[in-house]
Write a protein that holds these residues in place. Structure first.
Motif: not given
Length: 474
Positions: A147-163, A165-174
């Protein structure tokens, strides 16, 4: 003197080493894909169950050896073992191999090492853990960052392993982290920018071995990983007692920072908004909003301006998820509930209605005395026990039900539990609440499968209730 963090282990550091993957779930498959992306011709061994081996053989990878005979001696033959989160490093097999020098790492540690900056940190990594609320907190954090306009990754235990998204870029990683993964961040040697801890209650004792070790492992995200900013819940006594000399500590849950007064949201002494209509059922979920807003402030954003955007948040499945009504009865899917404290939080949401709550599942030895004490003071309309620890819970509650203060039933399985719960309720206005307070292992592989079955038993489409919105980068 502060202890030095370990040297990050990057994927390129695995070249020429004896490396094994242990486990072939979603995390294991993500680790395999990452290794093949960076080390396409490196020899690799997969240690897995027999039923997983068949799927792995379909890859037709000539450099992949597959072994279902797993022993401490076999594990000790590798320099590095990349293990799936569900495999405990405290198991006899892992301990025996570690004693011979085998290093165990997880996919989370590898991802952090790959993304470290020159100062050994990740400036835009916002990590979330806690016994309960971590998934909703992480998803809500991603929602408001976007909502703040940041390109954001949502990942981890929530259902998408961080790996993945290996090599991907984001303004913020949640990033959501379970207690199985928090130690990975410390082991990576890479400091996250912000780490949120929502609360601490005993859980996963079979994996950790003891309550003390569970607490220590959970807190490793803020003690050993040394985030630049630790966002902590002042209302949790274990968190309130922490001393973190290597991190700035930002508190929420009391008058020092973001907190609630009833449904009113405050930042310090300043009223911000009414939360009553937000899609965050229960006081505990609105407390999660306070955690998120505290992290946004620490990230340099105007959290007060972003707070109203929480109205557009889409609640996650299997977490106090209203499925809908059938014949005047509301069915609520809280299959994610794996502790008695989570069940009590769910009951509090529907305190004003007749509730038949379904409890029980895999028995990890957690005590239900606090649950029984709460039921004694404020009983629901009915309790239906089920699962491996169902008889133990039933025996504990039976003396309380003897004076007819609430209905107590015992079911052989979830299908019978749903039927008994519906029959125990009035004709109209009641709630059948699946909030088991225990894991699903045994009849179901995970809480998702349990929630889907509950939805089907209640007459709803399981396919329509299971997707987690917003995963990945947006």
């Amino acid at each position: 003197m502060t202890a030095l963090l370990p040297k990050p282990l990057r994927l390129s550091d695995l070249a020429g080493r004896r490396v094994a993957l242990w486990g072939w779930g979603q995390e294991g498959r993500a680790a395999y894909a990452a290794l093949r992306a960076r080390l396409p011709d490196a020899p690799l061994t997969l240690l897995c169950r027999a039923d997983e081996a068949q799927a792995a053989r379909a890859l037709d990878d000539p450099q992949l050896s597959i072994d279902t005979d797993i022993s401490g001696e076999r594990l000790a033959g590798f320099e590095v073992v990349i293990k799936s989160p569900g495999i405990s490093p405290y198991s006899e097999l892992a301990q025996a191999a570690a004693a011979h020098g085998t290093r165990f790492v997880g996919g989370t540690a590898l991802w952090f090492a790959e993304h470290a900056n020159a100062q050994g940190g990740i400036d835009n990594a916002l990590c979330v853990t806690g016994t309960k609320g971590k998934s909703t907190t992480t998803a809500l954090l991603a929602h408001l960052l976007r909502a703040a306009g940041l390109r954001t990754a949502l990942a981890g235990n929530i259902g998408l392993p961080l790996l993945e998204l290996l090599g991907a870029s984001a303004d913020a990683w949640a990033i959501e982290l379970s207690s199985y993964q928090t130690g990975d961040v410390a082991a990576s040697g890479v400091r996250p920018q912000i780490a949120i801890v929502t609360n601490l209650h005993p859980e996963h004792l079979d994996w950790h071995g003891s309550e003390q070790r569970y607490i220590a492992d959970k807190l490793a995200l803020v003690t050993a990983a040394r985030p630049r900013v630790a966002v902590l819940n002042a209302a949790d006594p274990r968190l309130a007692a922490l001393h973190l000399p290597d991190s700035q500590v930002h508190w929420y849950g009391d008058a020092r920072g973001w907190h609630l007064r009833g449904d009113a949201l405050y930042r310090g002494q300043t009223f911000v908004m009414d939360t009553a209509t937000l899609p965050l059922p229960g006081q505990h979920n609105r407390g999660n909003l306070c955690a998120v807003l505290t992290a946004l402030d620490a990230f340099g954003l105007d959290a007060a301006a972003l707070a109203p955007q929480a109205a557009g948040f889409m609640p996650l499945p299997h977490r106090l998820q209203p499925l809908g009504e059938r014949d005047g009865v509301l069915y609520v899917n809280d299959s994610i509930s794996t502790t008695p404290m989570a069940t009590l939080a769910a009951l509090a949401v529907y305190r004003q209605r007749p509730v038949a709550v379904l409890v029980g599942g895999h028995d990890r030895g957690l005590p239900w005395d606090t649950f029984a004490d709460a039921v004694r003071v404020q009983p629901p309309h009915a309790v239906v026990t089920m699962g491996q620890n169902g008889p133990r819970i039933h025996a504990l509650l039976a003396p309380l039900a003897a004076d007819n203060r609430f209905v107590l039933q015992q079911a052989a399985d979830l299908a019978e539990a749903v039927a008994l719960a519906r029959a125990a309720l009035p004709a109209k206005g009641g709630v059948v609440l699946l909030s088991p307070g225990a894991p699903s292992f045994g009849p179901y592989p995970n809480y998702v499968a349990r929630g889907r079955h509950f939805a089907a038993l209640a007459g709803f489409d399981p396919e329509a209730i299971s997707g987690i919105p917003g995963l990945g980068i947006a």
